[in-house]
Motif scaffolding. Structure first.
Motif, PDB file in Angstrom:
ATOM      1  N   MET A 160     -11.241 -10.436 -17.381  1.00 23.03           N
ATOM      2  CA  MET A 160     -11.150 -11.893 -17.347  1.00 23.03           C
ATOM      3  C   MET A 160     -12.133 -12.494 -16.344  1.00 23.03           C
ATOM      4  O   MET A 160     -12.719 -13.561 -16.589  1.00 23.03           O
ATOM      5  N   GLY A 161     -12.329 -11.802 -15.216  1.00 25.93           N
ATOM      6  CA  GLY A 161     -13.307 -12.271 -14.242  1.00 25.93           C
ATOM      7  C   GLY A 161     -14.720 -12.266 -14.818  1.00 25.93           C
ATOM      8  O   GLY A 161     -15.492 -13.215 -14.602  1.00 25.93           O
ATOM      9  N   ALA A 162     -15.059 -11.212 -15.558  1.00 21.47           N
ATOM     10  CA  ALA A 162     -16.377 -11.129 -16.182  1.00 21.47           C
ATOM     11  C   ALA A 162     -16.559 -12.235 -17.222  1.00 21.47           C
ATOM     12  O   ALA A 162     -17.632 -12.847 -17.322  1.00 21.47           O
ATOM     13  N   MET A 163     -15.505 -12.493 -17.993  1.00 25.76           N
ATOM     14  CA  MET A 163     -15.569 -13.571 -18.984  1.00 25.76           C
ATOM     15  C   MET A 163     -15.750 -14.930 -18.311  1.00 25.76           C
ATOM     16  O   MET A 163     -16.513 -15.776 -18.783  1.00 25.76           O
ATOM     17  N   LEU A 164     -15.056 -15.132 -17.193  1.00 28.09           N
ATOM     18  CA  LEU A 164     -15.149 -16.398 -16.482  1.00 28.09           C
ATOM     19  C   LEU A 164     -16.544 -16.605 -15.913  1.00 28.09           C
ATOM     20  O   LEU A 164     -17.143 -17.683 -16.066  1.00 28.09           O
ATOM     21  N   LEU A 165     -17.091 -15.569 -15.285  1.00 31.22           N
ATOM     22  CA  LEU A 165     -18.444 -15.667 -14.732  1.00 31.22           C
ATOM     23  C   LEU A 165     -19.477 -15.841 -15.840  1.00 31.22           C
ATOM     24  O   LEU A 165     -20.445 -16.606 -15.691  1.00 31.22           O
ATOM     25  N   GLY A 166     -19.270 -15.143 -16.960  1.00 31.50           N
ATOM     26  CA  GLY A 166     -20.171 -15.304 -18.097  1.00 31.50           C
ATOM     27  C   GLY A 166     -20.131 -16.714 -18.652  1.00 31.50           C
ATOM     28  O   GLY A 166     -21.167 -17.269 -19.053  1.00 31.50           O
ATOM     29  N   SER A 167     -18.944 -17.314 -18.664  1.00 31.76           N
ATOM     30  CA  SER A 167     -18.800 -18.696 -19.142  1.00 31.76           C
ATOM     31  C   SER A 167     -19.538 -19.664 -18.226  1.00 31.76           C
ATOM     32  O   SER A 167     -20.221 -20.585 -18.695  1.00 31.76           O
ATOM     33  N   PHE A 168     -19.406 -19.463 -16.914  1.00 31.04           N
ATOM     34  CA  PHE A 168     -20.126 -20.305 -15.964  1.00 31.04           C
ATOM     35  C   PHE A 168     -21.632 -20.192 -16.185  1.00 31.04           C
ATOM     36  O   PHE A 168     -22.352 -21.197 -16.145  1.00 31.04           O
ATOM     37  N   ALA A 169     -22.094 -18.962 -16.423  1.00 32.99           N
ATOM     38  CA  ALA A 169     -23.527 -18.745 -16.635  1.00 32.99           C
ATOM     39  C   ALA A 169     -24.011 -19.469 -17.896  1.00 32.99           C
ATOM     40  O   ALA A 169     -25.090 -20.081 -17.902  1.00 32.99           O
ATOM     41  N   LEU A 170     -23.229 -19.416 -18.964  1.00 38.21           N
ATOM     42  CA  LEU A 170     -23.605 -20.102 -20.197  1.00 38.21           C
ATOM     43  C   LEU A 170     -23.674 -21.609 -19.996  1.00 38.21           C
ATOM     44  O   LEU A 170     -24.590 -22.275 -20.506  1.00 38.21           O
ATOM     45  N   VAL A 171     -22.720 -22.156 -19.259  1.00 37.96           N
ATOM     46  CA  VAL A 171     -22.684 -23.607 -19.045  1.00 37.96           C
ATOM     47  C   VAL A 171     -23.830 -24.076 -18.161  1.00 37.96           C
ATOM     48  O   VAL A 171     -24.509 -25.067 -18.468  1.00 37.96           O
ATOM     49  N   PHE A 172     -24.077 -23.362 -17.055  1.00 40.58           N
ATOM     50  CA  PHE A 172     -25.054 -23.825 -16.075  1.00 40.58           C
ATOM     51  C   PHE A 172     -26.489 -23.390 -16.364  1.00 40.58           C
ATOM     52  O   PHE A 172     -27.432 -24.070 -15.948  1.00 40.58           O
ATOM     53  N   TYR A 173     -26.667 -22.277 -17.097  1.00 42.77           N
ATOM     54  CA  TYR A 173     -28.018 -21.765 -17.308  1.00 42.77           C
ATOM     55  C   TYR A 173     -28.493 -21.832 -18.751  1.00 42.77           C
ATOM     56  O   TYR A 173     -29.686 -21.673 -19.019  1.00 42.77           O
ATOM     57  N   VAL A 174     -27.578 -22.036 -19.686  1.00 42.73           N
ATOM     58  CA  VAL A 174     -27.978 -22.105 -21.095  1.00 42.73           C
ATOM     59  C   VAL A 174     -27.822 -23.525 -21.623  1.00 42.73           C
ATOM     60  O   VAL A 174     -28.809 -24.168 -21.995  1.00 42.73           O
ATOM     61  N   SER A 175     -26.589 -24.027 -21.661  1.00 42.89           N
ATOM     62  CA  SER A 175     -26.359 -25.391 -22.143  1.00 42.89           C
ATOM     63  C   SER A 175     -25.012 -25.904 -21.649  1.00 42.89           C
ATOM     64  O   SER A 175     -23.992 -25.210 -21.794  1.00 42.89           O
ATOM     65  N   PRO A 176     -24.976 -27.137 -21.094  1.00 43.68           N
ATOM     66  CA  PRO A 176     -23.705 -27.729 -20.665  1.00 43.68           C
ATOM     67  C   PRO A 176     -22.739 -27.952 -21.829  1.00 43.68           C
ATOM     68  O   PRO A 176     -21.535 -28.119 -21.606  1.00 43.68           O
ATOM     69  N   MET A 177     -23.246 -27.952 -23.050  1.00 42.30           N
ATOM     70  CA  MET A 177     -22.396 -28.164 -24.222  1.00 42.30           C
ATOM     71  C   MET A 177     -21.347 -27.061 -24.381  1.00 42.30           C
ATOM     72  O   MET A 177     -20.306 -27.279 -25.006  1.00 42.30           O
ATOM     73  N   PHE A 178     -21.601 -25.888 -23.810  1.00 46.18           N
ATOM     74  CA  PHE A 178     -20.613 -24.808 -23.869  1.00 46.18           C
ATOM     75  C   PHE A 178     -19.322 -25.198 -23.153  1.00 46.18           C
ATOM     76  O   PHE A 178     -18.259 -24.627 -23.423  1.00 46.18           O
ATOM     77  N   ALA A 179     -19.406 -26.185 -22.243  1.00 45.42           N
ATOM     78  CA  ALA A 179     -18.218 -26.625 -21.511  1.00 45.42           C
ATOM     79  C   ALA A 179     -17.192 -27.268 -22.429  1.00 45.42           C
ATOM     80  O   ALA A 179     -16.029 -27.411 -22.049  1.00 45.42           O
ATOM     81  N   PHE A 180     -17.620 -27.653 -23.633  1.00 44.72           N
ATOM     82  CA  PHE A 180     -16.697 -28.293 -24.572  1.00 44.72           C
ATOM     83  C   PHE A 180     -16.158 -27.316 -25.616  1.00 44.72           C
ATOM     84  O   PHE A 180     -15.575 -27.732 -26.614  1.00 44.72           O
ATOM     85  N   VAL A 181     -16.362 -26.031 -25.361  1.00 45.00           N
ATOM     86  CA  VAL A 181     -15.829 -24.992 -26.244  1.00 45.00           C
ATOM     87  C   VAL A 181     -15.166 -23.873 -25.442  1.00 45.00           C
ATOM     88  O   VAL A 181     -14.051 -23.440 -25.748  1.00 45.00           O
TER      89      VAL A 181
END
Length: 222
Positions: A160-181
């Protein structure tokens, strides 16, 4: 074609779940923006995932705000404590990296310890707010039980920690739109994992309640 787009069709059900994920993620982000309300928003997310996304009981917006209101006081108090710890750990890490590591001091290596403490606190937070959404206990028992479960179920905690950090990376380094999914999507996966963990420690009465909820979920899913 009418059958394909009918309310009971698999396609429509999948699309409805996708819309629910986006709506729930949006309201989670919206209620996290004031910062102070992030704890209540997280507890409400777990409650809504369990009741609506997984259980087909109720509606996203209505269930979310009902859970947000009912858990607000306890969730906010615990969240402010976690926020204080996060600030302290982050500040210590910054000082060690900036003033000690930069000068070649051995103390600079201690910044790694605070990095792990920050990551652990994030995982601990997952257990805490999922626990609040599931059980009615005082804040001391919630913090203690969540800490014990996060350590005794270390492989799941790491995942779960890896998933959480991966999610942060997607939002901040790929696209903020991931924050809505990602918030609701990750919350869904976290809930599946945590429900299995929680069930091991439930009383007979709690298990009977869960079994009744599952029976209703199956009926609502038909």
């Amino acid at each position: 074609m009418s059958g394909f787009f009918s309310y009971d069709s698999k396609f429509t059900q999948v699309m409805n779940k996708i819309v629910d994920i986006v709506v729930l993620s949006f309201f989670w982000v919206l209620l996290c923006l004031p910062v102070v309300t992030a704890g209540a928003s997280s507890a409400a997310l777990f409650t809504t995932v369990r009741q609506v996304l997984r259980g087909n009981r109720g509606y996203v917006i209505r269930n979310f705000f009902r859970a947000f209101k009912s858990n607000f006081k306890q969730s906010t108090g615990i969240w402010l404590l976690l926020l204080l710890l996060f600030v302290v750990f982050s500040l210590d890490r910054w000082i060690l990296r900036t003033y000690f590591a930069a000068q070649g001091s051995p103390l600079g290596s201690l910044s790694i310890v605070f990095t792990f403490l920050i990551i652990y606190e994030l995982v601990w937070g997952i257990y805490i707010f999922a626990y609040i959404s599931r059980f009615e206990l005082d804040w001391k028992h919630i913090l203690k039980n969540a800490a014990i479960l996060s350590v005794t179920n270390l492989p799941w905690s790491v995942l779960m920690g890896a998933m959480l950090l991966g999610s942060f990376a997607l939002v901040f380094y790929v696209s903020p739109m991931f924050a809505f999914v990602l918030p609701a999507a990750c919350g869904w996966i976290f809930t599946i994992i945590l429900e299995k963990i929680f069930r091991r420690y439930m009383t007979k009465e709690d298990l009977e309640k869960v079994q009744e909820e599952e029976r209703l979920d199956q009926e609502n899913g038909r």
